[in-house]
Design a protein around this motif. Structure first.
Motif, PDB file in Angstrom:
ATOM      1  N   ALA A  71      60.792 -30.893  -2.313  1.00  0.00           N
ATOM      2  CA  ALA A  71      60.032 -31.783  -3.506  1.00  0.00           C
ATOM      3  C   ALA A  71      58.822 -32.413  -2.865  1.00  0.00           C
ATOM      4  CB  ALA A  71      61.121 -32.538  -3.947  1.00  0.00           C
ATOM      5  N   THR A  72      59.152 -33.120  -1.848  1.00  0.00           N
ATOM      6  CA  THR A  72      57.889 -33.957  -1.047  1.00  0.00           C
ATOM      7  C   THR A  72      56.846 -32.974  -0.597  1.00  0.00           C
ATOM      8  OG1 THR A  72      59.231 -33.930   0.778  1.00  0.00           O
ATOM      9  CG2 THR A  72      59.462 -35.553  -0.440  1.00  0.00           C
ATOM     10  N   LEU A  73      57.297 -31.862   0.072  1.00  0.00           N
ATOM     11  CA  LEU A  73      56.111 -30.985   0.555  1.00  0.00           C
ATOM     12  C   LEU A  73      55.348 -30.171  -0.614  1.00  0.00           C
ATOM     13  CD1 LEU A  73      54.832 -29.514   3.145  1.00  0.00           C
ATOM     14  CD2 LEU A  73      56.309 -27.680   2.814  1.00  0.00           C
ATOM     15  N   GLU A  74      56.077 -29.857  -1.645  1.00  0.00           N
ATOM     16  CA  GLU A  74      55.339 -29.592  -2.735  1.00  0.00           C
ATOM     17  C   GLU A  74      54.297 -30.346  -3.495  1.00  0.00           C
ATOM     18  OE1 GLU A  74      54.619 -28.781  -6.957  1.00  0.00           O
ATOM     19  OE2 GLU A  74      55.792 -30.266  -6.279  1.00  0.00           O
ATOM     20  N   PHE A  75      54.824 -31.372  -3.662  1.00  0.00           N
ATOM     21  CA  PHE A  75      53.767 -32.315  -4.156  1.00  0.00           C
ATOM     22  C   PHE A  75      52.634 -32.746  -3.443  1.00  0.00           C
ATOM     23  CE2 PHE A  75      52.621 -37.015  -4.229  1.00  0.00           C
ATOM     24  CZ  PHE A  75      51.940 -37.096  -5.558  1.00  0.00           C
ATOM     25  N   TRP A  76      52.709 -33.046  -2.090  1.00  0.00           N
ATOM     26  CA  TRP A  76      51.739 -33.350  -1.142  1.00  0.00           C
ATOM     27  C   TRP A  76      50.946 -32.110  -0.952  1.00  0.00           C
ATOM     28  CZ3 TRP A  76      50.779 -38.332  -0.726  1.00  0.00           C
ATOM     29  CH2 TRP A  76      51.464 -39.227  -0.768  1.00  0.00           C
ATOM     30  N   VAL A  94      54.436 -24.118   4.758  1.00  0.00           N
ATOM     31  CA  VAL A  94      55.399 -23.452   3.699  1.00  0.00           C
ATOM     32  C   VAL A  94      56.383 -22.563   4.614  1.00  0.00           C
ATOM     33  CG1 VAL A  94      55.484 -21.685   1.890  1.00  0.00           C
ATOM     34  CG2 VAL A  94      53.601 -23.399   1.860  1.00  0.00           C
ATOM     35  N   ILE A  95      55.887 -22.015   5.692  1.00  0.00           N
ATOM     36  CA  ILE A  95      56.758 -21.090   6.548  1.00  0.00           C
ATOM     37  C   ILE A  95      57.785 -21.847   7.335  1.00  0.00           C
ATOM     38  CG2 ILE A  95      57.150 -19.806   8.463  1.00  0.00           C
ATOM     39  CD1 ILE A  95      54.240 -18.717   7.783  1.00  0.00           C
ATOM     40  N   ALA A  96      57.315 -23.087   7.831  1.00  0.00           N
ATOM     41  CA  ALA A  96      58.307 -23.968   8.218  1.00  0.00           C
ATOM     42  C   ALA A  96      59.599 -24.672   7.159  1.00  0.00           C
ATOM     43  CB  ALA A  96      57.622 -25.277   9.055  1.00  0.00           C
ATOM     44  N   GLU A  97      58.787 -24.922   6.160  1.00  0.00           N
ATOM     45  CA  GLU A  97      59.587 -25.710   5.146  1.00  0.00           C
ATOM     46  C   GLU A  97      60.943 -24.589   4.932  1.00  0.00           C
ATOM     47  OE1 GLU A  97      61.682 -25.854   1.561  1.00  0.00           O
ATOM     48  OE2 GLU A  97      59.973 -24.676   1.811  1.00  0.00           O
ATOM     49  N   GLY A  98      60.312 -23.280   4.574  1.00  0.00           N
ATOM     50  CA  GLY A  98      61.444 -22.011   4.021  1.00  0.00           C
ATOM     51  C   GLY A  98      62.588 -21.834   5.186  1.00  0.00           C
ATOM     52  N   SER A  99      62.059 -21.876   6.587  1.00  0.00           N
ATOM     53  CA  SER A  99      62.910 -21.596   7.462  1.00  0.00           C
ATOM     54  C   SER A  99      63.888 -22.738   7.748  1.00  0.00           C
ATOM     55  CB  SER A  99      62.116 -21.479   8.741  1.00  0.00           C
ATOM     56  OG  SER A  99      61.283 -20.462   8.767  1.00  0.00           O
ATOM     57  N   ILE A 100      63.372 -23.982   7.577  1.00  0.00           N
ATOM     58  CA  ILE A 100      64.304 -25.301   7.996  1.00  0.00           C
ATOM     59  C   ILE A 100      65.105 -25.629   6.735  1.00  0.00           C
ATOM     60  CG2 ILE A 100      64.230 -27.713   8.153  1.00  0.00           C
ATOM     61  CD1 ILE A 100      61.773 -27.426   9.536  1.00  0.00           C
ATOM     62  N   GLY A 101      64.690 -25.144   5.577  1.00  0.00           N
ATOM     63  CA  GLY A 101      65.430 -25.126   4.141  1.00  0.00           C
ATOM     64  C   GLY A 101      66.676 -24.370   4.262  1.00  0.00           C
ATOM     65  N   THR A 102      66.514 -23.300   5.017  1.00  0.00           N
ATOM     66  CA  THR A 102      67.637 -22.395   5.011  1.00  0.00           C
ATOM     67  C   THR A 102      68.791 -23.058   5.579  1.00  0.00           C
ATOM     68  OG1 THR A 102      66.100 -20.547   5.168  1.00  0.00           O
ATOM     69  CG2 THR A 102      68.451 -20.085   5.493  1.00  0.00           C
ATOM     70  N   VAL A 103      68.276 -23.993   6.650  1.00  0.00           N
ATOM     71  CA  VAL A 103      69.670 -24.513   7.428  1.00  0.00           C
ATOM     72  C   VAL A 103      70.174 -25.590   6.449  1.00  0.00           C
ATOM     73  CG1 VAL A 103      69.929 -26.137   9.265  1.00  0.00           C
ATOM     74  CG2 VAL A 103      68.533 -24.413   9.732  1.00  0.00           C
ATOM     75  N   GLY A 104      69.475 -26.241   5.369  1.00  0.00           N
ATOM     76  CA  GLY A 104      70.108 -26.979   4.564  1.00  0.00           C
ATOM     77  C   GLY A 104      70.791 -26.093   3.804  1.00  0.00           C
ATOM     78  N   ALA A 155      59.795 -23.862  -7.195  1.00  0.00           N
ATOM     79  CA  ALA A 155      59.422 -25.295  -6.346  1.00  0.00           C
ATOM     80  C   ALA A 155      57.846 -25.364  -6.452  1.00  0.00           C
ATOM     81  CB  ALA A 155      60.350 -25.292  -5.131  1.00  0.00           C
ATOM     82  N   TYR A 156      57.363 -24.069  -5.947  1.00  0.00           N
ATOM     83  CA  TYR A 156      55.980 -24.041  -5.539  1.00  0.00           C
ATOM     84  C   TYR A 156      55.025 -23.212  -6.594  1.00  0.00           C
ATOM     85  CZ  TYR A 156      57.455 -25.731  -0.894  1.00  0.00           C
ATOM     86  OH  TYR A 156      58.072 -26.304  -0.139  1.00  0.00           O
ATOM     87  N   GLY A 157      55.413 -23.735  -7.968  1.00  0.00           N
ATOM     88  CA  GLY A 157      54.735 -22.772  -8.876  1.00  0.00           C
ATOM     89  C   GLY A 157      53.396 -22.888  -9.187  1.00  0.00           C
ATOM     90  N   SER A 158      52.834 -24.037  -8.816  1.00  0.00           N
ATOM     91  CA  SER A 158      51.340 -24.221  -9.012  1.00  0.00           C
ATOM     92  C   SER A 158      50.554 -24.006  -7.593  1.00  0.00           C
ATOM     93  CB  SER A 158      51.165 -25.727  -9.381  1.00  0.00           C
ATOM     94  OG  SER A 158      51.658 -26.781  -8.207  1.00  0.00           O
ATOM     95  N   LEU A 159      51.101 -23.358  -6.522  1.00  0.00           N
ATOM     96  CA  LEU A 159      50.597 -23.302  -5.470  1.00  0.00           C
ATOM     97  C   LEU A 159      49.768 -22.033  -5.522  1.00  0.00           C
ATOM     98  CD1 LEU A 159      52.791 -24.725  -2.378  1.00  0.00           C
ATOM     99  CD2 LEU A 159      50.788 -25.800  -3.621  1.00  0.00           C
TER     100      LEU A 159
END
Length: 693
Positions: A71-76, A94-104, A155-159
């Motif tokens: 959420a925060t990365l998408e907004f900024w 975006v790549i870092a968020e996707g990889s780290i988010g998989t840990v979540g 999450a990133y529809g507008s990017l």
């Protein structure tokens, strides 16, 4: 570590929220997304971690690396692109968020699968945990295989699309077969829920309750998320409804962390089972009605811009009102089975027995105004097994706990408590408010405990349900009384065995040892001196003494005269050997009458123990023994003129074992004593009316 990560993420989410709120208030969907997705997860994670729940660690880790980071990365990113356009660092973010988010995602899946302990107990669960922690590998491979950076359109529809800086042409052919972040999340959570359902089916009651909350939360979230799409299928005729669909779908997300919090830290005032049960019934009915509306609309070709005719809507509503009553009953049965477990096989038999049996009105209202005139004809087979687990002498507390849960499940009550002093106090559910039903527990017309029942989840208790509680209470009180009686009989038997062993050791055994030593001495003197006649005469006297002791011991175990002549003669023989003035009176026809061995033994030792008490404690001068045959009852009365005692404060312990013995034979023992007047002890034993008992 998790605390620090959570604090950093919470700070980022908070900064994002206030930036959107004050700098860009038009973007209300972003505010809604922050309020409904990362903030509830982070808040619940902090609460559970503060209360030292392992689940809080996984929840906070998953929230920090999952929805909060996204959420925060998408907004900024969106804000930065609007100001300066795309920059070189954005694809890497975006790549870092996707990889780290998989840990979540892995943390969420493990939390769901192993809830509430979050500790694997089987090899299958351990393998699942290992696979989850390896999730970043296929996701990272998917990032490498695609020529553009994979972004989640939810999450990133507008990017815009970014050129992939780590793309490898050599593995481009694998791109269609590699999962993206969204697919990985859905598959992992679905697999975790399947495992959780399997664990729920085999878990114990204490573990099933928190699991039930999580399953309920996830099911509710799916239902809420799907509801807007069904509504949209019926009435989608403008773009404004799309925003409503998004907003309403987002309401499903906070239900999941809330259900986890309620599972681990339930409020005292909340009846979880009632909430789950009612929500399941009415949620499923609402979803079903809307689904049917959607199906009818689709089947009739009602598309956007063409509303459903009012007549058709009224007709469908009338049909639902009539047809959904049996559906509601079926859903209620499913909800009861899910919340309370499978109905026990004894319930129908107990209800049937209670409806036709002779149970009195042994219950009271919430003020405790009741009576105890019940004489229930219980089923006698299934009910005791259901309460005691099949064991003939069950633990009263375990049986009471089982009874509380059975009554609560059978009657669908908010709570039930079972108390039987001095050490039984069991409950099912959280007691609150005044009980609507009190059922006293009786054993031989004496109240020994009570069952208290809270309100029903729906409706009021019927007479049939009250009779069921009475039947269960009768069986429970009887089983506990029998268990305690059996325990006391075992103690009496053990004490008797120890007395026999002590008498043998201190009496005949010691004398025989001394006799053996003296015989050796006599043998020596005979060989040396030829003197032995006087010693042999002394030995004869000692042998006679030992023989008398052994005979006395045998008489204490079971007198020979009782076996040979009968009860009256054995009592008279016992009285003649005591230093007391004792008068024995036997009713006509009783002398020479014979009864079963257990009846004669109990009656004889009743008189013997009572006489022994009078001799030791009563300081009596005269004792009167009356033996009467009154039809099917043998009545025994022993009266002395001794010092007496206050029977309301003193319990004659010497008669406790005999009282248990009489109770086991369906007899009774009663003591009546007054200080300075004397003591009367009465015993009654049932015997056959026609002769031998």
């Amino acid at each position: 570590m998790v605390w620090s990560l959570g604090a950093i993420t919470a700070s980022a989410v908070t900064a994002t929220f206030f930036t959107v709120l004050y700098d860009d208030p038009v973007r209300w969907l972003v505010i809604l997304q922050l309020l409904l997705v990362p903030i509830p997860f982070l808040a619940v994670g902090f609460v559970l971690l503060a209360k030292r729940h392992v689940a809080g660690r996984y929840l906070l880790l998953g929230a920090s690396l999952g929805p909060a980071l996204t959420a925060t990365l998408e907004f900024w990113l969106t804000r930065r692109i609007a100001e300066t356009g795309t920059e070189a660092w954005m694809p890497w973010a975006v790549i870092a968020e996707g990889s780290i988010g998989t840990v979540g995602t892995a943390a969420f899946a493990i939390l769901t699968c192993l809830f509430p302990a979050c500790t694997p107990a089987t090899n299958g669960q351990r393998w699942f945990v290992r696979v989850m922690w390896l999730l970043p590998l296929p996701v990272a491979l998917a990032f490498v295989a695609h020529p553009t950076v994979l972004t989640e359109r939810v999450a990133y529809g507008s990017l815009p699309e970014f050129a992939n800086p780590i793309h490898l042409d050599a593995i481009s052919g694998l791109a269609p077969f590699l999962p993206n972040v969204r697919v990985t999340f859905y598959l992992s959570i679905a697999a975790a829920l399947v495992i959780l359902v399997l664990r729920y089916r085999h878990a114990k009651a204490d573990t099933r309750r928190p699991i039930r909350w999580v399953l309920f939360g996830n099911a509710t979230a799916v239902l809420i998320a799907a509801m807007p799409f069904l509504v949209h299928a019926i009435a989608a005729n403008s773009a404004a409804i799309d925003k409503s669909v998004v907003a309403l779908s987002s309401l499903a997300i906070p239900v999941i962390p809330l259900s986890i919090l309620l599972a681990l830290e339930p409020p005292v005032w909340l009846d979880a089972d009632a909430v789950i049960r009612k929500s399941f019934i009415y949620g499923a009915m609402t979803f079903g009605i809307i689904a049917i509306y959607a199906a009818v609309a689709a089947g009739l070709g009602l598309t956007a811009g063409v509303g459903m005719p009012v007549e058709l809507a009224i007709l469908l509503t009338a049909i639902f009102a009539v047809s959904f009553q049996p559906v509601r009953e079926r859903l209620r049965a499913i909800a009861d089975r899910w919340v309370f477990g499978q109905q026990q096989s004894w319930e129908a038999a107990a209800l049937e027995d209670a409806s036709h049996g002779n149970h009195g009105d042994r219950h009271s209202d919430g003020n405790g105004n009741g009576n105890g005139n019940g004489n229930g004809n219980g089923n006698g087979n299934e009910l005791p097994d259901a309460l005691t687990g099949g064991a003939p002498e069950a633990d009263p507390t375990a049986a009471g706990q089982r009874l509380a849960h059975l009554v609560r499940a059978a009657l669908r009550l908010h709570w039930v408590t079972v108390s039987m002093p001095p050490n039984v106090e069991c409950s099912a559910g959280i007691a609150s408010g005044n009980p609507v039903l009190r059922v006293p527990l009786f054993v031989e017309d004496a109240q020994v405990g009570e069952i208290r029942c809270g309100q029903k989840l729906t409706g009021r208790l019927s007479d049939r349900e009250v009779r069921l509680v009475v039947a269960l209470g009768d069986q429970y009180a009887l089983s506990v009384a029998n268990g305690r009686l059996a325990g006391r009989i075992v103690q009496v038997q053990e004490a008797e065995r120890r007395r026999i062993e002590r008498n043998l050791h201190d009496g005949a055994q010691q004398q025989l040892v001394a006799l053996i030593a003296q015989l050796g001495l006599a043998q020596t003197r005979l060989d040396r001196e030829g003197i032995g006649a006087e010693l042999l005469a002394d030995f004869q006297d000692q042998v006679r003494t030992i023989l008398a002791d052994v005979r006395s011991l045998a008489q204490g175990i079971h007198p020979t005269v009782l076996t040979d002549a009968g009860l009256v003669e054995a009592v008279e023989d016992r009285c003649n050997r005591l230093p007391l003035s004792i008068r024995v009176h036997a009713s006509d026809g009783l002398r020479g009458a014979r009864f079963n061995d257990d009846i004669e033994g109990a009656a004889y030792f009743f008189v013997a123990e009572t006489l022994a008490n009078a001799l030791k404690y009563a300081q009596a001068k005269h004792v009167f023994v009356d033996l009467l045959r009154d039809g099917p009852v043998l009545a025994l009365t022993v009266t002395d003129d001794g010092v007496g005692f206050d029977s309301s404060h003193v319990v004659p312990r010497g008669l406790a074992g005999l009282a248990d013995r009489f109770t086991a034979l369906a007899g009774t023992v009663a003591t009546d004593s007054t200080p300075g007047v004397g003591t009367t002890v009465r015993g009654r034993l049932p015997v056959l009316a026609g002769g031998a008992g």
